[in-house]
Each structure stands twice: as structure tokens, then as C-alpha cells.
Design a protein around this motif. Sequence first.
Motif, PDB file in Angstrom:
ATOM      1  N   GLN A 214      -6.887   6.033   1.097  1.00 57.22           N
ATOM      2  CA  GLN A 214      -7.855   5.099   1.682  1.00 57.22           C
ATOM      3  C   GLN A 214      -8.226   4.011   0.661  1.00 57.22           C
ATOM      4  N   GLN A 215      -8.360   4.430  -0.591  1.00 59.72           N
ATOM      5  CA  GLN A 215      -8.679   3.468  -1.646  1.00 59.72           C
ATOM      6  C   GLN A 215      -7.530   2.479  -1.850  1.00 59.72           C
ATOM      7  N   ILE A 216      -6.309   3.019  -1.868  1.00 56.59           N
ATOM      8  CA  ILE A 216      -5.132   2.145  -2.032  1.00 56.59           C
ATOM      9  C   ILE A 216      -5.046   1.153  -0.872  1.00 56.59           C
ATOM     10  N   ALA A 217      -5.291   1.646   0.342  1.00 58.65           N
ATOM     11  CA  ALA A 217      -5.233   0.775   1.519  1.00 58.65           C
ATOM     12  C   ALA A 217      -6.275  -0.339   1.388  1.00 58.65           C
ATOM     13  N   ALA A 218      -7.495   0.053   1.017  1.00 60.62           N
ATOM     14  CA  ALA A 218      -8.563  -0.944   0.892  1.00 60.62           C
ATOM     15  C   ALA A 218      -8.206  -1.989  -0.165  1.00 60.62           C
ATOM     16  N   ASP A 219      -7.625  -1.538  -1.273  1.00 61.96           N
ATOM     17  CA  ASP A 219      -7.232  -2.470  -2.340  1.00 61.96           C
ATOM     18  C   ASP A 219      -6.189  -3.476  -1.849  1.00 61.96           C
ATOM     19  N   ASN A 220      -5.462  -3.108  -0.801  1.00 61.79           N
ATOM     20  CA  ASN A 220      -4.431  -3.995  -0.260  1.00 61.79           C
ATOM     21  C   ASN A 220      -4.877  -4.675   1.043  1.00 61.79           C
ATOM     22  N   GLY A 221      -6.182  -4.716   1.261  1.00 67.25           N
ATOM     23  CA  GLY A 221      -6.703  -5.454   2.419  1.00 67.25           C
ATOM     24  C   GLY A 221      -6.715  -4.670   3.711  1.00 67.25           C
ATOM     25  N   GLY A 222      -6.431  -3.354   3.644  1.00 67.32           N
ATOM     26  CA  GLY A 222      -6.449  -2.534   4.855  1.00 67.32           C
ATOM     27  C   GLY A 222      -7.834  -2.488   5.469  1.00 67.32           C
ATOM     28  N   GLN A 223      -7.870  -2.462   6.773  1.00 69.45           N
ATOM     29  CA  GLN A 223      -9.160  -2.484   7.482  1.00 69.45           C
ATOM     30  C   GLN A 223      -9.186  -1.418   8.553  1.00 69.45           C
ATOM     31  N   GLY A 224     -10.406  -0.939   8.834  1.00 67.83           N
ATOM     32  CA  GLY A 224     -10.584  -0.046   9.981  1.00 67.83           C
ATOM     33  C   GLY A 224      -9.849   1.272   9.792  1.00 67.83           C
ATOM     34  N   PHE A 225      -9.852   1.802   8.556  1.00 65.67           N
ATOM     35  CA  PHE A 225      -9.236   3.104   8.291  1.00 65.67           C
ATOM     36  C   PHE A 225      -9.882   4.115   9.231  1.00 65.67           C
ATOM     37  N   GLU A 226      -9.091   4.687  10.141  1.00 65.10           N
ATOM     38  CA  GLU A 226      -9.647   5.570  11.168  1.00 65.10           C
ATOM     39  C   GLU A 226      -9.023   6.940  11.066  1.00 65.10           C
ATOM     40  N   TRP A 227      -9.859   7.969  11.148  1.00 66.40           N
ATOM     41  CA  TRP A 227      -9.414   9.337  10.968  1.00 66.40           C
ATOM     42  C   TRP A 227      -9.075  10.006  12.275  1.00 66.40           C
ATOM     43  N   ALA A 228      -8.145  10.924  12.217  1.00 63.75           N
ATOM     44  CA  ALA A 228      -7.889  11.783  13.371  1.00 63.75           C
ATOM     45  C   ALA A 228      -7.647  13.173  12.808  1.00 63.75           C
ATOM     46  N   THR A 229      -8.678  13.974  12.815  1.00 62.68           N
ATOM     47  CA  THR A 229      -8.522  15.334  12.271  1.00 62.68           C
ATOM     48  C   THR A 229      -8.381  16.364  13.386  1.00 62.68           C
ATOM     49  N   ARG A 230      -8.921  16.062  14.576  1.00 62.48           N
ATOM     50  CA  ARG A 230      -8.774  17.016  15.680  1.00 62.48           C
ATOM     51  C   ARG A 230      -7.332  16.968  16.184  1.00 62.48           C
ATOM     52  N   PRO A 231      -6.743  18.143  16.492  1.00 62.27           N
ATOM     53  CA  PRO A 231      -5.346  18.167  16.922  1.00 62.27           C
ATOM     54  C   PRO A 231      -5.061  17.205  18.072  1.00 62.27           C
ATOM     55  N   GLU A 232      -5.996  17.101  19.047  1.00 59.07           N
ATOM     56  CA  GLU A 232      -5.692  16.244  20.194  1.00 59.07           C
ATOM     57  C   GLU A 232      -5.656  14.767  19.789  1.00 59.07           C
ATOM     58  N   ASP A 233      -6.496  14.388  18.837  1.00 58.72           N
ATOM     59  CA  ASP A 233      -6.472  12.998  18.374  1.00 58.72           C
ATOM     60  C   ASP A 233      -5.188  12.711  17.597  1.00 58.72           C
TER      61      ASP A 233
ATOM     62  N   ALA B 222       0.846  -1.209   0.000  1.00 65.13           N
ATOM     63  CA  ALA B 222       0.000   0.000   0.000  1.00 65.13           C
ATOM     64  C   ALA B 222       0.882   1.259   0.000  1.00 65.13           C
ATOM     65  N   THR B 223       1.948   1.202   0.764  1.00 63.78           N
ATOM     66  CA  THR B 223       2.880   2.337   0.807  1.00 63.78           C
ATOM     67  C   THR B 223       3.512   2.579  -0.559  1.00 63.78           C
ATOM     68  N   ILE B 224       3.995   1.511  -1.150  1.00 62.43           N
ATOM     69  CA  ILE B 224       4.685   1.626  -2.436  1.00 62.43           C
ATOM     70  C   ILE B 224       3.754   2.252  -3.481  1.00 62.43           C
ATOM     71  N   GLU B 225       2.507   1.773  -3.507  1.00 60.71           N
ATOM     72  CA  GLU B 225       1.569   2.333  -4.483  1.00 60.71           C
ATOM     73  C   GLU B 225       1.308   3.818  -4.234  1.00 60.71           C
ATOM     74  N   THR B 226       1.243   4.187  -2.968  1.00 62.45           N
ATOM     75  CA  THR B 226       1.022   5.600  -2.624  1.00 62.45           C
ATOM     76  C   THR B 226       2.157   6.474  -3.153  1.00 62.45           C
ATOM     77  N   ILE B 227       3.385   6.018  -2.942  1.00 59.80           N
ATOM     78  CA  ILE B 227       4.559   6.788  -3.386  1.00 59.80           C
ATOM     79  C   ILE B 227       4.621   6.828  -4.908  1.00 59.80           C
ATOM     80  N   GLN B 228       4.395   5.668  -5.521  1.00 58.81           N
ATOM     81  CA  GLN B 228       4.526   5.612  -6.985  1.00 58.81           C
ATOM     82  C   GLN B 228       3.472   6.469  -7.677  1.00 58.81           C
ATOM     83  N   LEU B 229       2.349   6.660  -7.014  1.00 63.73           N
ATOM     84  CA  LEU B 229       1.293   7.490  -7.588  1.00 63.73           C
ATOM     85  C   LEU B 229       1.579   8.977  -7.391  1.00 63.73           C
TER      86      LEU B 229
END
Lengths: 472, 472
Positions: B304-323, B246-253
Motif C-alpha cells: 500500500q505504501q509503495i502504491a501510494a508513493d507511485n500515485g496509487g489511489q483508492g486502495f481498496e481491500w477485499a478480505t471476505r471470500p465473497e469480495d 509500483a509493481t517493479i518496486e514490490t518485486i525488487q523489495l
Amino acid sequence: MNQPLPHAALVRQPLPVAVRDALQARFGERFSTSPGVCDHHGRDESPFPPAAPDGVVFAHTTEEVAEVARLCNEHRVPLIAYGAGSSLEGHLLAVAGGISLDLSEMNKVLSVQPEDLNVTVQPGVTRKQLNQEIKDSGLFFPIDPGADASLGGMCATRASGTNAVRYGTMRENVLALTVVTADGRIIKTGTHARKSSAGYDLTRLMIGSEGTLGIITEVTVRLYPQPEAISAAICSFPSMGSAVRATIETIQLGVPVARVEFVDALAIRAINRHDNLSMPEAPHLFFEFHGTEAGVKEQAETVQQIAADNGGQGFEWATRPEDRSRLWNARHTAYFAMLQLKPGCKAVTTDVCVPISRLADCVTETERDLNASSLPCPIVGHVGDGNFHVAILTDPEKPEELAEAETINRRIVERALAMGGTCTGEHGVGLHKMDFLVSEHGEDALDLMRAIKNALDPNHILNPGKIFRPVR
Amino acid sequence: MNQPLPHAALVRQPLPVAVRDALQARFGERFSTSPGVCDHHGRDESPFPPAAPDGVVFAHTTEEVAEVARLCNEHRVPLIAYGAGSSLEGHLLAVAGGISLDLSEMNKVLSVQPEDLNVTVQPGVTRKQLNQEIKDSGLFFPIDPGADASLGGMCATRASGTNAVRYGTMRENVLALTVVTADGRIIKTGTHARKSSAGYDLTRLMIGSEGTLGIITEVTVRLYPQPEAISAAICSFPSMGSAVRATIETIQLGVPVARVEFVDALAIRAINRHDNLSMPEAPHLFFEFHGTEAGVKEQAETVQQIAADNGGQGFEWATRPEDRSRLWNARHTAYFAMLQLKPGCKAVTTDVCVPISRLADCVTETERDLNASSLPCPIVGHVGDGNFHVAILTDPEKPEELAEAETINRRIVERALAMGGTCTGEHGVGLHKMDFLVSEHGEDALDLMRAIKNALDPNHILNPGKIFRPVR
């Protein structure tokens, strides 16, 4: 001074017969002492009088380069690497005679690693050739100094140009080199890993060493995915200062603009004539944006607003590839267009780079100098980096014009240094900036550089007379 | 070998009385020979046995550093710069005795140039301190090696860490240095201009030289506008291989991700225990995105799409600074959390970096090695750069465990070199990677490095015994 470079190395000696015979026997027709070939290799784009080498070797392999280096080192014969001949600072001139090592026939793209976003090339590959050969990979090489320079030469002068504001210079984009040392050893600097903390950074030491520490025979550079969307724009401004201020605000806001190029009114006139265009004869900025469709749109809107806030007028878009090509072609031919403002002239090209906060002051004060000169002096600049060039157009037959050009150049460089800048942003020191180099770094730092030179090239065969002023 | 470094420099000599007296007279209480202070300065985060210096000077100015260097050079006394003590490779150990030069009290931010996006600091300023002091400027310094290292130390080891995938390493982000040479001269390398072709790149030569070529006493680094929007995310994966792909695809894109960090299942277990969290004990990627609101959203959706394509699960967001802080705090304390997996242990930390196309193979083969070991070996990595670390947790009292750790380390490094990578991505050579350095670069390149060392530090006083294995 602890580390003098002996002036003796610059006293021109005849080419030893043994060297001539050995090169003849080894390289046959790929070794030439014909006056035409030698004369061609003793010139570049600088206004310095030509200085021909005693012979030219057209090398085809790293091993051949190593053989030539060993021979020259043994006989104390100067050895000057030659790429595309596009130096602006006299790098290629054989001021002490010797052998010009022409690497232009080492022009193969050796291997593209699309998954790693890098490519390994021979030093004679030019940047246009590289981008042509890799265009189907979906990747591109961004460094673009204007001239279709060779990658080896671009390493040697730490070249940059348009696009550096986004993608960095050769300093940031070379992963690894193959280098032939002064005594003919072949070393590899760096690996294909993106980063490393493994020992001294020989790659960065060779980049910008102007052929004085080693001969670069292979280059591995980073590539970047061709952007999903590219958009370009031009905009005219009421003054140089307002154009520069628009640039500064763009950079300070962190807009990831791919190119932002300044072209003054006189340079616009030259381009209009040369390319049969009709841009208003006013200072212009040329922009390019790279990213996703939405990202490019967002960047461009931000920059258009900044331009408008600074009095920019006639913001014009070029999104179609052919329109963008015409635009950047105009920018790229600016150098030759400017030369035609004064037929038969040579350009003394200044090349300072200042911290961006001082750029408006530096350009405005420079403009005042130029207005007082009788010589035409168009200005262009990679202003996103704080880097600009004045092309001082001089008749090489008129020493008084060359002297005036040097006076202007000196004032510009001294101003840039006083503002915390550098005497050369991207052209290198060559024969031209040796004294400014001392002003910029100080004698003690120069002494370290000379210590490195003495350690790596004890016989001073590699491009003698460049970067350092020898001690008489 | 033409350029030996004499082993004699490593034979420990008692501190000359003249040096002791001179330092006492000059520095008073800022010179200490107390066993406690010396012992503290003879340790770092590496598993090497401590080696205390004979004395410690707490310097306050560049001029003081120069005085100490002149004195040590005159008497051939080793001189070791000391910052935050966070080295992982034994850089700070006084293997030949001598003086530890503690720069931690040179900890002032000297000048922020917000318009130029840079800042000049003393070498003892730590990265967290720097970001705290400049936070109202709207700018930040991105390089983040995990530890709250000093900027001087980060220069010396060519540090990087998270964020390097977007912003580069210390190599790309230092504009200028003030350096004290072995013989006590004070030089400035570089200016505040963004780029330069003015002579040899002394800045890059000093960066990564591990205190063996000069003592860094001022650092000017680039800053970046704080992004308009930041968003972070974590995602678990069924295997190491899938996370890395998933990382490699992210960089290559070409997604301009600011951070992409790999944490394996065992490291997650350690973090869960240490931070009282309950992440699933599976390989994870931690992401961070910087940009405009729209840009961040676009990047994150792509990833998120790349992660899902590679079997990633439970993609969780943290947008608030404290999170986000909680998330990155967990990543940053991973090192100490991992140490607690085995109370009383020390970590032998490997640090290879490979071309990104080889990363999945390299990590997967490494996993096989680790599964065969009795030692706990959590893996974390700056995978966007192809860089990862294995923390091999060993009981320093058990030589057989240290030996096993070294065997594992050797296999990992040899595999990385065979894949075109480097033996150290960001920790440096120190006492640990000297033989691998030769494997990576070859004897001839090492010879150039030694030639430079001999030219710049002919008496071998600067951090002797590091980087190069001396010749017996």
C-alpha cells in the motif's frame, strides 16, 4: 532397445597427433599433457580410481571452447568439461581418455542486473565467489550444495543442497545458458524474462545433463533480495524418526523455512571433533529462517513448537551473523569432518530423495542397515526436500569395504525407488547410478534419453561413459 | 540448417481407410468423423481459420492413447491432443488433417497425496475441477491461466497466469508425467520426489512441447497448503507507467505477493460493463496476499505504501471470500468482457514477457503504438513476472484489421525481444510465433530443437505444423 550408445566410444584410443599439435599451436601453455596436470584432472571426490585425460585445455572464452569442440568432434576425441572438481559420482574421470576442458579460469561475473534480480557469470565462478562479488547489491544466490562448486558444474549436475527447500534447485533458478554443442556451435538457451513458452526448454535439458549434451560457457541465474532478517537454530532429538517427523510437519504446515538440515549422532561427533564443538551426540536439526523481523519470529515459534511436540530438546538460537556462520560452517564442513572419522578413507556417498511422507520410514529402515555394517556411516540430509546422504567411509585399498559400501548403497537406493523416490537427489548419475537410472525410469524412458544424446552428440564425444551404460 | 522438418508432412492426405476402419472397430461411438464434431475440434480461441481433423477419438486410458499413436505412426497420420480447447495460438488446428485425440473424458483425479503435497490427475482434469475436488484436503493448486484449461493442455503450453509470481509456472510445479511417445510407448518421467538429478529432464522437455514430442496422459503436480490468511486489494493509478513502477518496486523489495495483475483503463471499462461494476476507468493493479494473518497484513501495508508513493489511489481491500471472488472473477472474465467491446470480434492476443526492469518502458512504448491504432486494444498483464497481453480486437471478416493486428503484434514482440524478453510468456508458439521463435533463439538453437523433434517423432505425426516452420 532402439537407441544404443555404442560401446566403441569407450575404447580408449591414443590422442591423435593432429589434435595434440593443433591444441599446442592454438593454446600454447594453456594446453598441458604433463602427467601431474592430467592426473589432477582425472580425479574427483568420488571413490572411483582416477582416469587421467590425455591433455588439459584451460579455456578462457566461449569461442575457444567452440574451437576445441570442433577439433575434438572432427577427430572423435572425448571432451570432458571440468569446473571445481567437486563431483561425488565420477563425472570428471576420463574413462576413455581425451581432453579435459578446464573452465576454472573462465571465472568472471559478467554482469549483475540488480533490478531484474539476476546475474550472468562464466561457468568457473564458484558459488562463494559469486556471493562475495554481489554482496553489496543487496542480493544473494541461495543454491548451496556444500562444496564451493562452480556454477557450470552445478548446472551440469542439477545441484541443490541446503536452501533448496525454500528457493528451489538449479532447475528452478537458471534463466539462460550459453552452450557450446558437440560440433562447436554456440547457442543461447532462454532469455532474461522470468518465464517463457517459446519452444523446447533447452535450458532445463542442459541442466543435469552432466556434460553429455553440451558445454556450458555462461550461466544466468536468479538472485534474491537478502532477507531483512535471518535467524538460525539447532535442536537435538531423541531419534532420527522424531527429527524427521518434525521436518515433515514443518513442510506440511507450509512454513517457508529456508533451511532444515538433518545431522545424525555420528556426524555430530565428527563435527564436534573437527570444529572443537560440544553438541550433544544425538540427531540434530539445523534450521534457518528468512523474512521480515516479524515473519522470522513467527516461523521460528511455529517450528520450535513442532520440534517440542516431537521431543526436540535444547532449541538454541543463533541470530548474530557470527553465530550463524559458525553453525552453518559446522554443517558445511561436515563432509570433511566425517572423512576424518576414518583417516585415509574415501566416502561412498549415497544421495536418495523420497516423497516426504516416506522419509521417516526410509531413514529409519536405512539406520537398521547401517547398524549392521562394520563401516562408519554418518547421515546428513536436506530433509525438507526428502533428500539425505549416507557417507559410507571406506578404505579405497580394501575391495571388500568398497563392496560392502556398494551393497549398502544398493539397498538404500532400491528402498528409495520402491518408495516412489529417485536414485539421486542432487549428485547426478555419473559413473555410479547407471543401472539405477534404468530401474527408476524404465528402458523406454532411457531410450528417449539416448535418442536425445544421439541427436545432439552423434559422435559421442561429450563426457562418454557417463549417465548411460553403453551397449557392448 | 542440419535438421530440416520436411514440409511434406504438412501436405494434407486423406485419412487412410485402414486407419478409419481400425478406429471405428476399436472405439465405436468414441470415434467420430461427423462434420460437427470434427469442426468443433478444428477450432480454438485463436483468430486462425478453423482446420478440422478427419476424425476425433475420445480416449479413456493411457493404453488407448498408445494404441492410437501406434496406428497413426504406422500410417503417418497426424495426431493432435485436444484438452479444453482454450488455446490462443492455434495449437489445436488440424492444419494437415489427421486425428484429434480428445482427452477431455480422461478427467479423473487419480490420487491425492496430501502428506506429500501433490496430486496425480488425468490430463482432461481442469484446474477449477481440481481445486474443487481437493478443497477439503487443505491444499490448493495455484496455477491459474484465466481459462479453465485442462492440466494436460497447461503442461503442453507451459502455462502460468496469475499466482505465478509467487508459486511459479507449470515448469516449476510438475513433478512427473506419463507420456505416450509418437510410436506408442508409455513412459513415466520423474518420480514423486521433490527433486532429482537422475538423467535428462524429460518432464521439462515435454512441458511446453505443445503436443509435438509426446501425448501427456497423467500429470503429477505440486499442491500448496491453503494459506492461513488471504487478502486482496485493488488500486487505481494515474498512468500505466506508475502502476508498473509500483509493481517493479514490490518485486525488487522481495515482497512475496501472490498475485499482482495489471488492467488498463479500457479493460476496466469492459469489465465494468460486463460485470456491472463501477471502477474508475483508469489503470489498476489487482493484488492478492497469502500468508499468516500477521504476514499478510505486513505485506499489504508495504505494498500500500509503495502504491501510494507511485500515485496509487483508492486502495481498496477485499478480505471476505465473497469480495475476493468478485474481484478475481472480474479479472478472470476480463478476456470475454473485452471481446464484448467489439461484438463479433476475435482477439489477436499478444503475450510478451520482458525482464522486469524493462517492463515500464515496454508497456509505455506499446501504449504509444496502440493509441495510433483504430482497433480497440485493452491491456492486461501478470506484471509481477514482466508478462503482459494486448487483446487486439479485430473483425475476422476484415483482412485489413487482421493485418493491422499482426503489425501491432510484430512491433510488440520485436520490442520485447530487443529488451531481452521472450516472444511468448505463457501462450506458446503454436501457428503464430514460429518466425519470432527463430529471432529469439537463433537458427542454431532451433536446429537443436528440430534435432530433438526428429529424434522423438521421426515420422512427424505429433501436432505437425506447430512451433517450427517446415522447410519447403
